[in-house]
Design a protein around this motif. Structure first.
Motif, mmCIF file in Angstrom:
data_model
loop_
_atom_site.group_PDB
_atom_site.id
_atom_site.type_symbol
_atom_site.label_atom_id
_atom_site.label_comp_id
_atom_site.label_asym_id
_atom_site.label_seq_id
_atom_site.Cartn_x
_atom_site.Cartn_y
_atom_site.Cartn_z
ATOM 1 N N ASP A 290 8.440 -8.261 26.664
ATOM 2 C CA ASP A 290 9.623 -9.090 26.439
ATOM 3 C C ASP A 290 10.445 -8.553 25.274
ATOM 4 O O ASP A 290 11.680 -8.427 25.360
ATOM 5 C CB ASP A 290 9.213 -10.536 26.145
ATOM 6 C CG ASP A 290 8.727 -11.270 27.387
ATOM 7 O OD1 ASP A 290 9.065 -10.832 28.503
ATOM 8 O OD2 ASP A 290 8.012 -12.266 27.233
ATOM 9 N N TYR A 291 9.761 -8.230 24.161
ATOM 10 C CA TYR A 291 10.479 -7.698 23.000
ATOM 11 C C TYR A 291 11.239 -6.424 23.366
ATOM 12 O O TYR A 291 12.400 -6.243 22.993
ATOM 13 C CB TYR A 291 9.497 -7.378 21.865
ATOM 14 C CG TYR A 291 8.737 -8.556 21.320
ATOM 15 C CD1 TYR A 291 9.312 -9.820 21.223
ATOM 16 C CD2 TYR A 291 7.415 -8.409 20.884
ATOM 17 C CE1 TYR A 291 8.609 -10.892 20.713
ATOM 18 C CE2 TYR A 291 6.707 -9.484 20.363
ATOM 19 C CZ TYR A 291 7.299 -10.720 20.284
ATOM 20 O OH TYR A 291 6.602 -11.780 19.780
ATOM 21 N N LEU A 292 10.576 -5.537 24.106
ATOM 22 C CA LEU A 292 11.202 -4.270 24.465
ATOM 23 C C LEU A 292 12.402 -4.490 25.385
ATOM 24 O O LEU A 292 13.427 -3.808 25.252
ATOM 25 C CB LEU A 292 10.179 -3.347 25.138
ATOM 26 C CG LEU A 292 9.047 -2.850 24.235
ATOM 27 C CD1 LEU A 292 7.976 -2.134 25.054
ATOM 28 C CD2 LEU A 292 9.577 -1.925 23.144
ATOM 29 N N SER A 293 12.301 -5.453 26.296
ATOM 30 C CA SER A 293 13.439 -5.721 27.196
ATOM 31 C C SER A 293 14.636 -6.237 26.415
ATOM 32 O O SER A 293 15.786 -5.909 26.734
ATOM 33 C CB SER A 293 13.030 -6.719 28.285
ATOM 34 O OG SER A 293 12.828 -8.020 27.757
ATOM 35 N N TRP A 294 14.380 -7.039 25.383
ATOM 36 C CA TRP A 294 15.489 -7.540 24.563
ATOM 37 C C TRP A 294 16.159 -6.397 23.802
ATOM 38 O O TRP A 294 17.380 -6.403 23.603
ATOM 39 C CB TRP A 294 14.981 -8.593 23.580
ATOM 40 C CG TRP A 294 14.377 -9.794 24.253
ATOM 41 C CD1 TRP A 294 14.594 -10.212 25.546
ATOM 42 C CD2 TRP A 294 13.454 -10.722 23.687
ATOM 43 N NE1 TRP A 294 13.856 -11.337 25.809
ATOM 44 C CE2 TRP A 294 13.148 -11.687 24.694
ATOM 45 C CE3 TRP A 294 12.851 -10.846 22.436
ATOM 46 C CZ2 TRP A 294 12.272 -12.740 24.472
ATOM 47 C CZ3 TRP A 294 11.976 -11.903 22.208
ATOM 48 C CH2 TRP A 294 11.685 -12.845 23.218
ATOM 49 N N MET A 295 15.377 -5.413 23.384
ATOM 50 C CA MET A 295 15.941 -4.284 22.648
ATOM 51 C C MET A 295 16.691 -3.338 23.577
ATOM 52 O O MET A 295 17.716 -2.761 23.191
ATOM 53 C CB MET A 295 14.828 -3.546 21.906
ATOM 54 C CG MET A 295 14.108 -4.440 20.897
ATOM 55 S SD MET A 295 12.723 -3.645 20.081
ATOM 56 C CE MET A 295 13.566 -2.712 18.813
ATOM 57 N N LEU A 296 16.202 -3.187 24.794
ATOM 58 C CA LEU A 296 16.934 -2.392 25.776
ATOM 59 C C LEU A 296 18.285 -3.033 26.090
ATOM 60 O O LEU A 296 19.279 -2.336 26.297
ATOM 61 C CB LEU A 296 16.110 -2.249 27.057
ATOM 62 C CG LEU A 296 14.864 -1.375 26.980
ATOM 63 C CD1 LEU A 296 14.018 -1.551 28.240
ATOM 64 C CD2 LEU A 296 15.223 0.098 26.796
#
Length: 369
Positions: A290-296
């Motif tokens: 989830d964190y990585l998707s928000w950063m993408l």
């Protein structure tokens, strides 16, 4: 085709399109918008609007537009701000002004909307959850013309697919010749090549490093690595711009603290897989995904073959310098910038990278051996 010509060709199509300039922080979006404004023909009245500055409340935004945009008195009636009972009423008035109003000269407008995605700020107000779709439809049906811009590549690409008549115009990491020449004026061909490599081709960064290099020459010998080292010191123009880029993107995403931790991890080692990042954070793969998707979503990260990297190489260097409890020392800045420069310039032919010493010269410039 040069960037501005590409934008003008979209506007000049038989059914005028809506160009959307998409590029990361310091890619030159605002500079390009002003370049387009200067070259527009006299058939319309151009108005530049920075949506990021206007996105407060719908009512306040509408009042600001009425002060800034001179409209024809015999055009569609615009409601008085005091008559607007709800945020929904105010946003409807904003759309009327943008899509139906005519200039005082009687000509249509060409609105240049910088950071157009900041209209999403208004979604938190009652009755405005679907405003982005409504805005796209209204702009697409308008006889006024529009040029849009956003720093968010991922979100901008999605917007271009959802709004009618919108054509994305990507600002590649490598600047076109016109903008490149302005940023690197006065530098020799080898210096230009080095500055492009060190700044990832981002025009805003190149302008500052090029200016620092020219200024350093007044105090003696100078080179691009030394100029970059000086610009990575706390309080320099480039360091402040990187700090702004870092904060703006994190504030537009969710999970601020966890996202900072991920950037710290990737600033030390990349590329890393989701599992590797989760292990370093001591978090589950599900929450880390989830964190990585928000950063993408805000272009902080890029993923290729399931391996994540920081999109902006100079921002990665800035994070590595500033992930401690205090400001980095001049010695640390010199050492880490040298390490960064060696990596970035290694693929360039016939480039000898100078070694930065951590001591500053009397003029405040990092000395280079």
């Amino acid at each position: 085709m040069p960037l501005i010509d590409r934008v003008l060709s979209v506007l000049a199509s038989p059914t005028p399109g809506i160009p959307l300039l998409i590029g990361g922080c310091s890619a030159g979006r605002t500079h390009a918008l002003h370049g387009v404004l200067a070259r527009l023909d006299g058939d319309t009245t151009p108005v530049y609007l920075d949506v990021e500055r206007l996105a407060t409340t719908p009512e306040q935004c509408y009042r600001s537009l009425l002060r800034h945009v001179r409209v024809a008195e015999d055009g569609p009636a615009l409601p008085a701000p005091a008559s607007l009972a709800t945020p929904r009423d105010a946003y409807a008035a904003i759309l009327v002004l943008l899509t139906r109003a005519r200039a005082a000269s009687g000509r249509p407008f060409t609105f240049l909307l910088d950071e157009v995605l900041d209209l999403r700020t208004f979604e938190s107000f009652p009755g405005l959850k679907t405003l982005m779709a409504e805005t796209g439809s209204a702009l697409g049906a308008s006889e006024n013309r529009f040029v849009l811009a956003t720093r968010f590549r991922h979100r901008g690409t999605k917007l271009a697919g959802a709004w009618p008549r919108v054509t994305p115009v990507l600002l590649d990491d490598a600047a076109d010749d016109e903008r490149d020449g302005e940023a690197l004026a006065g530098l020799d061909p080898l210096e230009r090549q080095q500055v492009r490599a060190l700044t990832g081709g981002r025009v805003g960064y190149a302008v500052l490093v090029g200016a620092a290099l020219r200024e350093a020459r007044r105090h003696g010998l100078a080179d691009p690595v030394g100029a970059l080292t000086e610009q990575m010191l706390c309080g320099s123009a480039l360091e402040r711009r990187l700090r702004l880029s870092y904060e703006v993107r994190l504030q537009r995403a969710r999970g601020y603290g966890a996202l900072r931790a991920i950037l710290d991890v990737l600033s030390e080692q990349q590329p890393l897989t989701l599992t590797q990042i989760a292990q370093r954070l001591n978090r589950t793969p599900g929450s880390t995904k989830d964190y990585l998707s928000w950063m993408l979503d805000v272009d902080l990260l890029t993923v290729e073959r399931k391996r994540y990297t920081v999109t902006d190489p100079l921002l990665r260097l800035w994070v590595r310098l500033n992930n401690g409890p205090g400001a980095p020392s001049d010695a640390l800045v010199a050492r880490e910038t040298q390490r960064f420069a060696l990596e970035r310039l290694a693929t360039l032919p016939d480039v000898a990278v100078a070694v930065a010493r951590p001591a500053s010269s009397p003029g405040g410039i990092i000395e280079i051996d």
